[in-house]
Design a protein around this motif. Structure first.
Motif, PDB file in Angstrom:
ATOM      1  N   THR A   3      43.636  43.573  34.155  1.00  0.00           N
ATOM      2  CA  THR A   3      43.199  43.892  32.796  1.00  0.00           C
ATOM      3  C   THR A   3      44.375  43.923  31.845  1.00  0.00           C
ATOM      4  O   THR A   3      44.286  43.446  30.710  1.00  0.00           O
ATOM      5  CB  THR A   3      42.459  45.245  32.784  1.00  0.00           C
ATOM      6  OG1 THR A   3      41.391  45.191  33.715  1.00  0.00           O
ATOM      7  CG2 THR A   3      41.925  45.564  31.407  1.00  0.00           C
ATOM      8  N   GLY A   4      45.500  44.482  32.300  1.00  0.00           N
ATOM      9  CA  GLY A   4      46.693  44.515  31.453  1.00  0.00           C
ATOM     10  C   GLY A   4      47.200  43.132  31.110  1.00  0.00           C
ATOM     11  O   GLY A   4      47.550  42.854  29.960  1.00  0.00           O
ATOM     12  N   VAL A   5      47.227  42.244  32.086  1.00  0.00           N
ATOM     13  CA  VAL A   5      47.675  40.867  31.837  1.00  0.00           C
ATOM     14  C   VAL A   5      46.714  40.159  30.887  1.00  0.00           C
ATOM     15  O   VAL A   5      47.145  39.478  29.939  1.00  0.00           O
ATOM     16  CB  VAL A   5      47.808  40.086  33.168  1.00  0.00           C
ATOM     17  CG1 VAL A   5      47.953  38.602  32.929  1.00  0.00           C
ATOM     18  CG2 VAL A   5      48.987  40.615  33.962  1.00  0.00           C
ATOM     19  N   LEU A   6      45.418  40.317  31.116  1.00  0.00           N
ATOM     20  CA  LEU A   6      44.423  39.670  30.266  1.00  0.00           C
ATOM     21  C   LEU A   6      44.529  40.156  28.812  1.00  0.00           C
ATOM     22  O   LEU A   6      44.552  39.350  27.873  1.00  0.00           O
ATOM     23  CB  LEU A   6      43.018  39.933  30.811  1.00  0.00           C
ATOM     24  CG  LEU A   6      41.875  39.300  30.048  1.00  0.00           C
ATOM     25  CD1 LEU A   6      41.911  37.787  30.230  1.00  0.00           C
ATOM     26  CD2 LEU A   6      40.554  39.848  30.544  1.00  0.00           C
ATOM     27  N   LEU A   7      44.643  41.462  28.621  1.00  0.00           N
ATOM     28  CA  LEU A   7      44.752  41.993  27.263  1.00  0.00           C
ATOM     29  C   LEU A   7      46.087  41.636  26.616  1.00  0.00           C
ATOM     30  O   LEU A   7      46.150  41.414  25.404  1.00  0.00           O
ATOM     31  CB  LEU A   7      44.545  43.502  27.271  1.00  0.00           C
ATOM     32  CG  LEU A   7      43.109  43.947  27.528  1.00  0.00           C
ATOM     33  CD1 LEU A   7      43.048  45.461  27.696  1.00  0.00           C
ATOM     34  CD2 LEU A   7      42.206  43.495  26.408  1.00  0.00           C
ATOM     35  N   ALA A   8      47.151  41.572  27.408  1.00  0.00           N
ATOM     36  CA  ALA A   8      48.448  41.177  26.858  1.00  0.00           C
ATOM     37  C   ALA A   8      48.413  39.724  26.382  1.00  0.00           C
ATOM     38  O   ALA A   8      48.933  39.404  25.307  1.00  0.00           O
ATOM     39  CB  ALA A   8      49.549  41.382  27.894  1.00  0.00           C
ATOM     40  N   LEU A   9      47.806  38.853  27.162  1.00  0.00           N
ATOM     41  CA  LEU A   9      47.692  37.450  26.749  1.00  0.00           C
ATOM     42  C   LEU A   9      46.804  37.293  25.517  1.00  0.00           C
ATOM     43  O   LEU A   9      47.124  36.509  24.613  1.00  0.00           O
ATOM     44  CB  LEU A   9      47.154  36.598  27.903  1.00  0.00           C
ATOM     45  CG  LEU A   9      48.115  36.380  29.063  1.00  0.00           C
ATOM     46  CD1 LEU A   9      47.415  35.634  30.195  1.00  0.00           C
ATOM     47  CD2 LEU A   9      49.351  35.643  28.605  1.00  0.00           C
TER      48      LEU A   9
END
Length: 105
Positions: A37-43
């Motif tokens: 989720t962190g990677v998805l929201l960061a992207l």
């Protein structure tokens, strides 16, 4: 009494009870969920920051998206290291910063 602790169960033919008592699996799924989720929201925040910077929005808007993306990336790192509670709070803060920054557009 069979000598087993109450928290241990055996496989009872597919009812799923044996899967319910797996704290290591639960922790692993929580780490993957926090990191993913962190990677998805960061992207998503990074893409929104680039798109808003290319447009005619005030400078605060892409900066807010970029800062929120950085916070979400930090949450992904913490989540992958097992700090899922901190990761959850950082994800909330990162998305909130992006949402507040979007209000200035």
């Amino acid at each position: 009494m069979s000598g087993r602790a109450d928290s241990e169960t055996t496989d009872d033919g597919g009812s799923g009870i044996a899967d319910a008592v797996d704290p290591a699996g639960d922790a692993r799924r929580a780490r993957w969920a926090a990191a993913g989720t962190g990677v998805l929201l960061a992207l998503a925040g990074l893409a929104a920051s680039v798109l808003r910077a290319a447009g005619s929005s005030p400078a605060l808007v892409p900066a807010a998206y970029g800062f929120g993306a950085a916070v979400c990336a930090a949450a992904a790192v913490l989540g992958s290291r097992g700090r899922t509670r901190w990761a959850l709070w950082l994800l909330i803060v990162g998305v909130s910063v992006m949402a507040v920054g979007d209000q200035f557009d």
